[in-house]
Scaffold this active site. Structure first.
Site, PDB file in Angstrom:
ATOM      1  N   HIS A 214     -31.045 -34.257  68.902  1.00  0.00           N
ATOM      2  CA  HIS A 214     -30.663 -32.845  68.999  1.00  0.00           C
ATOM      3  C   HIS A 214     -29.355 -32.669  69.745  1.00  0.00           C
ATOM      4  O   HIS A 214     -28.612 -31.723  69.489  1.00  0.00           O
ATOM      5  CB  HIS A 214     -31.807 -32.028  69.583  1.00  0.00           C
ATOM      6  CG  HIS A 214     -32.877 -31.828  68.557  1.00  0.00           C
ATOM      7  ND1 HIS A 214     -33.930 -32.693  68.424  1.00  0.00           N
ATOM      8  CD2 HIS A 214     -32.981 -30.916  67.561  1.00  0.00           C
ATOM      9  CE1 HIS A 214     -34.670 -32.293  67.398  1.00  0.00           C
ATOM     10  NE2 HIS A 214     -34.121 -31.223  66.860  1.00  0.00           N
ATOM     11  N   ARG A 321     -32.714 -22.295  65.101  1.00  0.00           N
ATOM     12  CA  ARG A 321     -33.559 -23.109  65.994  1.00  0.00           C
ATOM     13  C   ARG A 321     -33.844 -22.294  67.262  1.00  0.00           C
ATOM     14  O   ARG A 321     -33.131 -22.413  68.260  1.00  0.00           O
ATOM     15  CB  ARG A 321     -32.847 -24.411  66.349  1.00  0.00           C
ATOM     16  CG  ARG A 321     -32.713 -25.410  65.205  1.00  0.00           C
ATOM     17  CD  ARG A 321     -32.058 -26.703  65.700  1.00  0.00           C
ATOM     18  NE  ARG A 321     -32.280 -27.815  64.801  1.00  0.00           N
ATOM     19  CZ  ARG A 321     -31.396 -28.247  63.891  1.00  0.00           C
ATOM     20  NH1 ARG A 321     -30.239 -27.645  63.762  1.00  0.00           N
ATOM     21  NH2 ARG A 321     -31.677 -29.283  63.120  1.00  0.00           N
ATOM     22  N   ARG A 358     -37.004 -20.036  62.905  1.00  0.00           N
ATOM     23  CA  ARG A 358     -38.065 -21.029  63.075  1.00  0.00           C
ATOM     24  C   ARG A 358     -38.729 -20.808  64.424  1.00  0.00           C
ATOM     25  O   ARG A 358     -38.052 -20.607  65.433  1.00  0.00           O
ATOM     26  CB  ARG A 358     -37.473 -22.434  63.022  1.00  0.00           C
ATOM     27  CG  ARG A 358     -38.552 -23.494  63.207  1.00  0.00           C
ATOM     28  CD  ARG A 358     -38.004 -24.873  63.044  1.00  0.00           C
ATOM     29  NE  ARG A 358     -37.149 -25.257  64.146  1.00  0.00           N
ATOM     30  CZ  ARG A 358     -36.526 -26.430  64.202  1.00  0.00           C
ATOM     31  NH1 ARG A 358     -36.656 -27.298  63.222  1.00  0.00           N
ATOM     32  NH2 ARG A 358     -35.776 -26.737  65.227  1.00  0.00           N
ATOM     33  N   ASP A 481     -36.665 -35.185  60.964  1.00  0.00           N
ATOM     34  CA  ASP A 481     -37.973 -35.667  61.417  1.00  0.00           C
ATOM     35  C   ASP A 481     -38.703 -36.421  60.316  1.00  0.00           C
ATOM     36  O   ASP A 481     -39.424 -37.378  60.598  1.00  0.00           O
ATOM     37  CB  ASP A 481     -38.826 -34.498  61.918  1.00  0.00           C
ATOM     38  CG  ASP A 481     -38.443 -34.121  63.331  1.00  0.00           C
ATOM     39  OD1 ASP A 481     -38.280 -35.043  64.151  1.00  0.00           O
ATOM     40  OD2 ASP A 481     -38.277 -32.927  63.607  1.00  0.00           O
ATOM     41  N   CYS A 528     -33.069 -28.476  55.239  1.00  0.00           N
ATOM     42  CA  CYS A 528     -32.322 -27.973  56.396  1.00  0.00           C
ATOM     43  C   CYS A 528     -32.035 -29.075  57.409  1.00  0.00           C
ATOM     44  O   CYS A 528     -31.470 -28.821  58.468  1.00  0.00           O
ATOM     45  CB  CYS A 528     -33.061 -26.817  57.060  1.00  0.00           C
ATOM     46  SG  CYS A 528     -34.631 -27.292  57.782  1.00  0.00           S
TER      47      CYS A 528
HETATM   48  C1  PEP Z   1     -35.425 -31.609  60.888  1.00  0.00           C
HETATM   49  O1  PEP Z   1     -36.303 -32.223  61.485  1.00  0.00           O
HETATM   50  O2  PEP Z   1     -34.815 -32.057  59.896  1.00  0.00           O
HETATM   51  C2  PEP Z   1     -35.013 -30.264  61.346  1.00  0.00           C
HETATM   52  C3  PEP Z   1     -34.179 -29.532  60.647  1.00  0.00           C
HETATM   53  O3  PEP Z   1     -35.491 -29.833  62.540  1.00  0.00           O
HETATM   54  P1  PEP Z   1     -34.948 -30.381  63.932  1.00  0.00           P
HETATM   55  O4  PEP Z   1     -33.719 -31.215  63.650  1.00  0.00           O
HETATM   56  O5  PEP Z   1     -34.625 -29.211  64.795  1.00  0.00           O
HETATM   57  O6  PEP Z   1     -36.086 -31.195  64.440  1.00  0.00           O
HETATM   58 MG    MG Z   2     -37.538 -31.205  62.907  1.00  0.00          MG
END
Ligand code: PEP
Ligand code: MG
Length: 598
Positions: A214, A321, A358, A481, A528
């Protein structure tokens, strides 16, 4: 001497500037430039902070004699003497003054910069006792910073100023004015990173972190060159060294020679030209050569990012987010009103275009605050994260749901739920949404309709996609993820970054089948995760049938360019071949060489 440090590409482009080393624990002090006429008042703020700490120590010294046994009070007295000595040290105070006067750093930034330099001197000392005095320097710096908190300058309250850009020519001629700055840190949490979002830095390097950690995602959203996972960068670079960040190659060059500087200056100008060319596509609709319309949406972290999304030509927000509203607040989580206003700002900021909010996704590499980061004995990516966290605290979850529903009265809002895997979680989530509506009815508060969506980011969810489609209006594939959990690769761990592979056949199968099933059932599906903004994957996703992509605003135009050149009638059979191949990456390049693609 020139040397290079390799890491992982996070955000493209070239940055050239002076190194600013920031210890993560001190990343939360403000970093901004002052005006020349403010130099005196900033120096006075440091003086006042220092004087307050000296007073405090004198008072302590007076009391020390009464504190416990003789040896203890003796030891304490000696420690306070060391602290006093350090506070009066001319190297420290002279250094701080230099950063304020010559570099126009604000007072806190000057103090932490000088601390970093002195800390390194101590690290290099042979004598263990002297080496340990580093902790004393850190303690007095913390005390001075704390004492200065009460005397924040008027400018600190305003938004940090942007770095004053200079041309490469200026840099070569004169390096004392308006030099771009490059931030170098061992580690920065996503919340630290957010602090720097509108700040002065022209580029970032961190020792740790994976490409889709992140921290990297926030760095990318800042649209400045960045490299993560550069291992010992923060050890090898010294404060104020000249550095080049080559975000395209994932490399940092330290102390570059004039020839290297000139070469990168040229590359930097080429990049600017390319960006200029891309900007001409701003108002061009994203339609493939065979007439397929594609929807390009933005990923945002804060309501204010809506502006960047619109400027980049996004036709909505595909992922807000919301957890970034919750971070770094020492457990003082935003209440319903605060959240409602934040969501409403994002919705109104998008001027009638849809906003996908989200629900909170904290945990793993997104701790609520840095003090909760020490969870190394656990396996945080597999722990109480995202929807699991929300369902574990129903009052908090309902507060967020009510705030989102109320914001939906001001524009088009889609609600998106992260990390779902179980039927029971889906049932509970839907029941909470119902309950939130009922609570708003009871209070007589206005709310709007929302489309309900689920993120597909756990393999179990991708494999149960039919079930998900029964309960949700749309799906959004979180590839960051999904890759992490499919391949058992911690996305934030640079030591396994080479195994983090979006083109693994298992990942492609889960992504393509989720897209295909959603299309078959006439439901919307988005990607996404970072795959959506990766131009080397645009054609593959189009070939799988994807028509909605959500990414950082800065990536939108480059992805649009790929779309304009694509022919989905030819990409569909090609994508099938790639997904079925033992080595999809190889298949993609072979096909491209043989001109079998669109
Ligand atoms: C992902 O997991 O691809 C996603 C968009 O959520 P995050 O990156 O915030 O976990
Ligand atoms: Mg994610």
């Amino acid at each position: 001497m020139t040397f290079a440090i390799h890491g992982l590409t996070v955000s493209r482009g070239i940055a050239i500037g002076r190194a600013v080393l920031v210890a993560s624990s001190r990343a939360d002090v403000a970093h901004y430039f002052i005006e020349p006429h403010e130099v005196e008042s900033e120096i006075n703020r440091v003086r006042a902070g220092r004087a307050a700490v000296i007073d405090e120590i004198h008072r302590l010294q007076a009391n020390v004699a009464h504190m416990g046994p003789k040896e203890t009070s003796h030891e304490l007295g000696a420690l306070l003497d060391v602290h006093l000595m350090l506070l009066q040290d001319t190297e420290i105070s002279g250094g701080v003054k230099h950063w304020i006067t010559d570099r126009l750093y604000n007072a806190e930034w000057a103090v932490t910069t000088q601390l970093e330099i002195i800390g390194r001197h101590f690290d290099d000392m042979e004598d263990e006792y002297l080496r340990e005095r580093k902790a004393d320097v850190e303690q007095i710096a913390e005390r001075v910073l704390r004492a200065m908190k009460g005397t924040a300058s008027a400018i600190a309250a305003t938004a940090p100023r942007a770095a004053r850009k200079t041309s490469q020519q200026d840099l070569l001629l004169d390096d004392t004015v308006d030099v771009p700055l490059v931030l170098i840190a061992h580690d920065l949490s996503p919340a630290d990173m957010l602090q720097f979002k509108q700040s002065v830095f022209a580029g970032f390097i961190t020792d740790v972190g994976g490409k889709t950690s992140h921290t990297a995602i926030v760095a990318r959203s800042m649209d400045i060159p960045a490299v993560v996972g550069a291992r010992s960068a923060s050890q090898l670079v010294r404060q104020d060294d000249w550095v080049i960040i080559d975000g395209d190659a994932g490399v940092m060059i330290v102390d570059p020679s004039p020839i290297i500087l000139a070469e990168y200056g040229f590359k930097q100008r080429q990049g600017d030209l390319e960006r200029g060319r891309l900007s001409r596509l701003l108002h061009t609709p994203a339609v493939t050569m065979d007439g397929e319309k594609v929807l390009l949406l933005a990923n945002i972290e804060m309501p204010e990012d809506a502006n960047a999304a619109l400027k980049a030509g996004a036709l909505g927000v595909g992922l807000f987010r919301s957890e970034f509203l919750f971070m770094g607040r020492q457990n003082n989580l935003p209440d319903e009103e605060e959240q409602y206003h934040a969501y409403r700002r994002a919705v109104e900021g998008m001027q009638g275009l849809p906003v996908t909010i989200r629900t909170v996704d904290v945990g793993a590499d997104k701790p609520l605050d840095n003090s909760t980061r020490d969870n190394s004995h656990l396996n945080p990516a597999l722990g109480l994260r995202a929807i699991r966290w929300s369902l574990a605290d129903p009052a908090m979850f309902l507060t967020q749901l009510r705030a989102i529903l109320r914001a939906a009265a001001h524009g088009k809002v889609n609600l998106l739920v992260p990390m779902l895997a179980h039927a029971s979680e889906i049932r509970q989530t839907l029941a909470h949404v119902q309950q939130a509506r009922a609570q708003l009815d009871q209070k007589g508060l206005v709310y709007g309709p929302v489309k309900l969506g689920a993120m597909i980011e756990i393999p179990a969810a991708a494999l149960s996609v039919k079930y998900f489609l029964k309960h949700f209006d749309y799906l959004s594939i979180g590839t960051n993820d999904l890759i992490q959990y499919t391949l058992a690769i911690d996305r934030a761990d640079e030591s396994v970054a080479h195994l983090y592979d979006p083109l693994h056949p298992a990942v492609l199968r889960l992504v393509s089948e989720t897209i295909a099933e959603s299309i078959a059932q006439g439901k919307e599906v988005t990607v996404c995760g970072e795959m959506a903004g990766d131009i080397s994957l645009t054609r593959l996703l189009l070939g799988m049938g994807l028509r909605t992509f959500s990414m950082h605003p800065a990536q939108i135009l480059a992805v649009k360019q790929e779309i304009l050149r694509a022919d989905t009638t030819r990409l569909a059979p090609w994508a099938k071949r790639v997904c079925a191949a033992d080595d999809p990456a190889q298949e993609m390049t072979t096909a491209a060489r043989g001109h079998r693609t669109a």
